[in-house]
Motif scaffolding. Structure first.
Motif, PDB file in Angstrom:
ATOM      1  N   LEU A   1       0.975  -1.080   0.039  1.00  0.00           N
ATOM      2  CA  LEU A   1      -0.043  -0.136   0.066  1.00  0.00           C
ATOM      3  C   LEU A   1       0.875   1.279  -0.011  1.00  0.00           C
ATOM      4  N   PHE A   2       0.537   2.346  -0.838  1.00  0.00           N
ATOM      5  CA  PHE A   2       1.199   3.352  -0.929  1.00  0.00           C
ATOM      6  C   PHE A   2       0.398   4.611  -0.461  1.00  0.00           C
ATOM      7  N   PHE A   3       0.862   5.350   0.412  1.00  0.00           N
ATOM      8  CA  PHE A   3       0.059   6.608   0.782  1.00  0.00           C
ATOM      9  C   PHE A   3       0.467   8.002   0.241  1.00  0.00           C
ATOM     10  N   GLN A   4      -0.444   8.672  -0.288  1.00  0.00           N
ATOM     11  CA  GLN A   4       0.053   9.960  -1.299  1.00  0.00           C
ATOM     12  C   GLN A   4      -0.774  11.026  -0.362  1.00  0.00           C
TER      13      GLN A   4
ATOM     14  N   ASN B   1     -11.548   8.798  -3.689  1.00  0.00           N
ATOM     15  CA  ASN B   1     -12.099   7.467  -3.567  1.00  0.00           C
ATOM     16  C   ASN B   1     -11.643   7.320  -2.214  1.00  0.00           C
ATOM     17  N   ARG B   2     -12.667   6.587  -1.394  1.00  0.00           N
ATOM     18  CA  ARG B   2     -12.660   5.855   0.008  1.00  0.00           C
ATOM     19  C   ARG B   2     -12.355   4.395  -0.305  1.00  0.00           C
ATOM     20  N   ILE B   3     -11.683   3.777   0.240  1.00  0.00           N
ATOM     21  CA  ILE B   3     -10.985   2.456   0.583  1.00  0.00           C
ATOM     22  C   ILE B   3     -11.851   1.533   1.388  1.00  0.00           C
ATOM     23  N   HIS B   4     -12.185   0.449   1.069  1.00  0.00           N
ATOM     24  CA  HIS B   4     -13.194  -0.438   1.747  1.00  0.00           C
ATOM     25  C   HIS B   4     -12.235  -1.702   1.571  1.00  0.00           C
ATOM     26  N   VAL B   5     -11.784  -2.322   2.551  1.00  0.00           N
ATOM     27  CA  VAL B   5     -11.067  -3.686   2.517  1.00  0.00           C
ATOM     28  C   VAL B   5     -11.964  -4.563   3.544  1.00  0.00           C
ATOM     29  N   ASP B   6     -11.936  -5.840   2.997  1.00  0.00           N
ATOM     30  CA  ASP B   6     -12.516  -6.950   3.734  1.00  0.00           C
ATOM     31  C   ASP B   6     -11.340  -7.789   4.070  1.00  0.00           C
ATOM     32  N   LEU B   7     -10.928  -8.103   5.244  1.00  0.00           N
ATOM     33  CA  LEU B   7      -9.702  -8.501   5.943  1.00  0.00           C
ATOM     34  C   LEU B   7     -10.247  -9.960   6.754  1.00  0.00           C
ATOM     35  N   PHE B   8      -9.855 -11.019   6.365  1.00  0.00           N
ATOM     36  CA  PHE B   8     -10.148 -12.198   7.042  1.00  0.00           C
ATOM     37  C   PHE B   8      -9.079 -12.669   7.868  1.00  0.00           C
ATOM     38  N   VAL B   9      -9.401 -12.834   9.020  1.00  0.00           N
ATOM     39  CA  VAL B   9      -8.156 -13.404   9.938  1.00  0.00           C
ATOM     40  C   VAL B   9      -8.745 -14.615  10.719  1.00  0.00           C
ATOM     41  N   PRO B  10      -7.695 -15.406  11.219  1.00  0.00           N
ATOM     42  CA  PRO B  10      -7.947 -16.218  12.255  1.00  0.00           C
ATOM     43  C   PRO B  10      -8.693 -15.914  13.293  1.00  0.00           C
ATOM     44  N   TYR B  11      -9.479 -16.438  13.958  1.00  0.00           N
ATOM     45  CA  TYR B  11     -10.567 -16.284  15.238  1.00  0.00           C
ATOM     46  C   TYR B  11      -9.722 -15.740  16.308  1.00  0.00           C
ATOM     47  N   ASP B  12      -8.591 -16.277  16.558  1.00  0.00           N
ATOM     48  CA  ASP B  12      -7.678 -15.941  17.669  1.00  0.00           C
ATOM     49  C   ASP B  12      -6.744 -14.784  17.575  1.00  0.00           C
ATOM     50  N   GLN B  13      -7.004 -14.205  16.322  1.00  0.00           N
ATOM     51  CA  GLN B  13      -6.263 -12.853  15.943  1.00  0.00           C
ATOM     52  C   GLN B  13      -7.325 -11.397  15.848  1.00  0.00           C
ATOM     53  N   VAL B  14      -8.640 -12.005  15.910  1.00  0.00           N
ATOM     54  CA  VAL B  14      -9.644 -10.603  15.802  1.00  0.00           C
ATOM     55  C   VAL B  14      -9.315  -9.718  16.716  1.00  0.00           C
TER      56      VAL B  14
ATOM     57  N   THR C   1     -16.406  -3.673  11.803  1.00  0.00           N
ATOM     58  CA  THR C   1     -16.060  -2.538  10.655  1.00  0.00           C
ATOM     59  C   THR C   1     -15.367  -1.595  11.564  1.00  0.00           C
ATOM     60  N   LEU C   2     -14.262  -1.205  11.183  1.00  0.00           N
ATOM     61  CA  LEU C   2     -13.763  -0.054  11.672  1.00  0.00           C
ATOM     62  C   LEU C   2     -13.150   0.933  10.618  1.00  0.00           C
ATOM     63  N   ILE C   3     -12.926   2.257  10.931  1.00  0.00           N
ATOM     64  CA  ILE C   3     -12.573   3.340  10.227  1.00  0.00           C
ATOM     65  C   ILE C   3     -11.397   3.896  10.705  1.00  0.00           C
ATOM     66  N   ASP C   4     -10.460   4.548   9.532  1.00  0.00           N
ATOM     67  CA  ASP C   4      -9.373   5.230   9.900  1.00  0.00           C
ATOM     68  C   ASP C   4      -9.798   6.723  10.149  1.00  0.00           C
ATOM     69  N   ARG C   5      -8.842   7.765  10.308  1.00  0.00           N
ATOM     70  CA  ARG C   5      -9.004   9.035  10.782  1.00  0.00           C
ATOM     71  C   ARG C   5      -9.885   9.780   9.439  1.00  0.00           C
ATOM     72  N   GLU C   6      -9.566   9.102   8.173  1.00  0.00           N
ATOM     73  CA  GLU C   6     -10.069   9.830   7.036  1.00  0.00           C
ATOM     74  C   GLU C   6     -11.048   9.267   6.382  1.00  0.00           C
ATOM     75  N   GLY C   7     -11.965   8.222   7.223  1.00  0.00           N
ATOM     76  CA  GLY C   7     -13.116   7.427   6.582  1.00  0.00           C
ATOM     77  C   GLY C   7     -12.991   6.129   5.765  1.00  0.00           C
ATOM     78  N   ASN C   8     -11.642   5.754   5.612  1.00  0.00           N
ATOM     79  CA  ASN C   8     -11.617   4.539   5.291  1.00  0.00           C
ATOM     80  C   ASN C   8     -11.937   3.163   5.836  1.00  0.00           C
ATOM     81  N   GLU C   9     -12.637   2.399   5.294  1.00  0.00           N
ATOM     82  CA  GLU C   9     -12.929   1.236   6.123  1.00  0.00           C
ATOM     83  C   GLU C   9     -12.458  -0.090   5.921  1.00  0.00           C
ATOM     84  N   VAL C  10     -12.392  -0.918   7.126  1.00  0.00           N
ATOM     85  CA  VAL C  10     -11.738  -2.033   6.973  1.00  0.00           C
ATOM     86  C   VAL C  10     -12.879  -3.029   7.610  1.00  0.00           C
ATOM     87  N   ASP C  11     -13.383  -4.188   7.051  1.00  0.00           N
ATOM     88  CA  ASP C  11     -14.143  -5.133   7.771  1.00  0.00           C
ATOM     89  C   ASP C  11     -13.337  -6.481   8.346  1.00  0.00           C
TER      90      ASP C  11
END
Length: 110
Positions: free
Chosen positions: A40-43, A57-70, A93-103
């Motif tokens: 990932l590159f930040f501009q 554009n806003r970013i939305h990422v779906d991140l699949f992680v093992p149960y013990d890491q959530v 769902t979490l967001i960063d300070r500028e509105g980008n999301e990650v599930d």
């Protein structure tokens, strides 16, 4: 990823993804230490450029992680300035300070 506050947004994504900072000076990239996922590159955006910021554009990422890491990933993302928007397993769902999301998604252990 466009950001006004690159260090803050980069800290969130480094924490939630488990990525590392590129060690080269003046490089804003973060990368998967296993080299399996994309870099990932930040501009930097000018905060006064409201027209560009309005149409970026806003970013939305779906991140699949093992149960013990959530919880560790959520805690790290919040500590890095993120905010939890929804928390209903198996998707948080979490967001960063500028509105980008990650599930952050997981499958419960049997």
């Amino acid at each position: 990823m466009d950001a006004v506050d690159v260090p803050a947004v980069r800290a969130f994504w480094t924490s939630v993804l488990g990525y590392q900072h590129d060690p080269r000076a003046f490089v804003t990239d973060i990368y998967d230490p296993h080299r399996l996922n994309p870099v990932l590159f930040f501009q930097r955006m000018d905060a006064s450029d409201t027209e560009r910021r309005q149409h970026r554009n806003r970013i939305h990422v779906d991140l699949f992680v093992p149960y013990d890491q959530v919880h560790a990933r959520i805690d790290a993302a919040v500590a890095a300035g993120g905010r939890t928007v929804t928390e209903s397993a198996p998707r948080r769902t979490l967001i960063d300070r500028e509105g980008n999301e990650v599930d952050i998604v997981t499958v419960h252990q049997a």
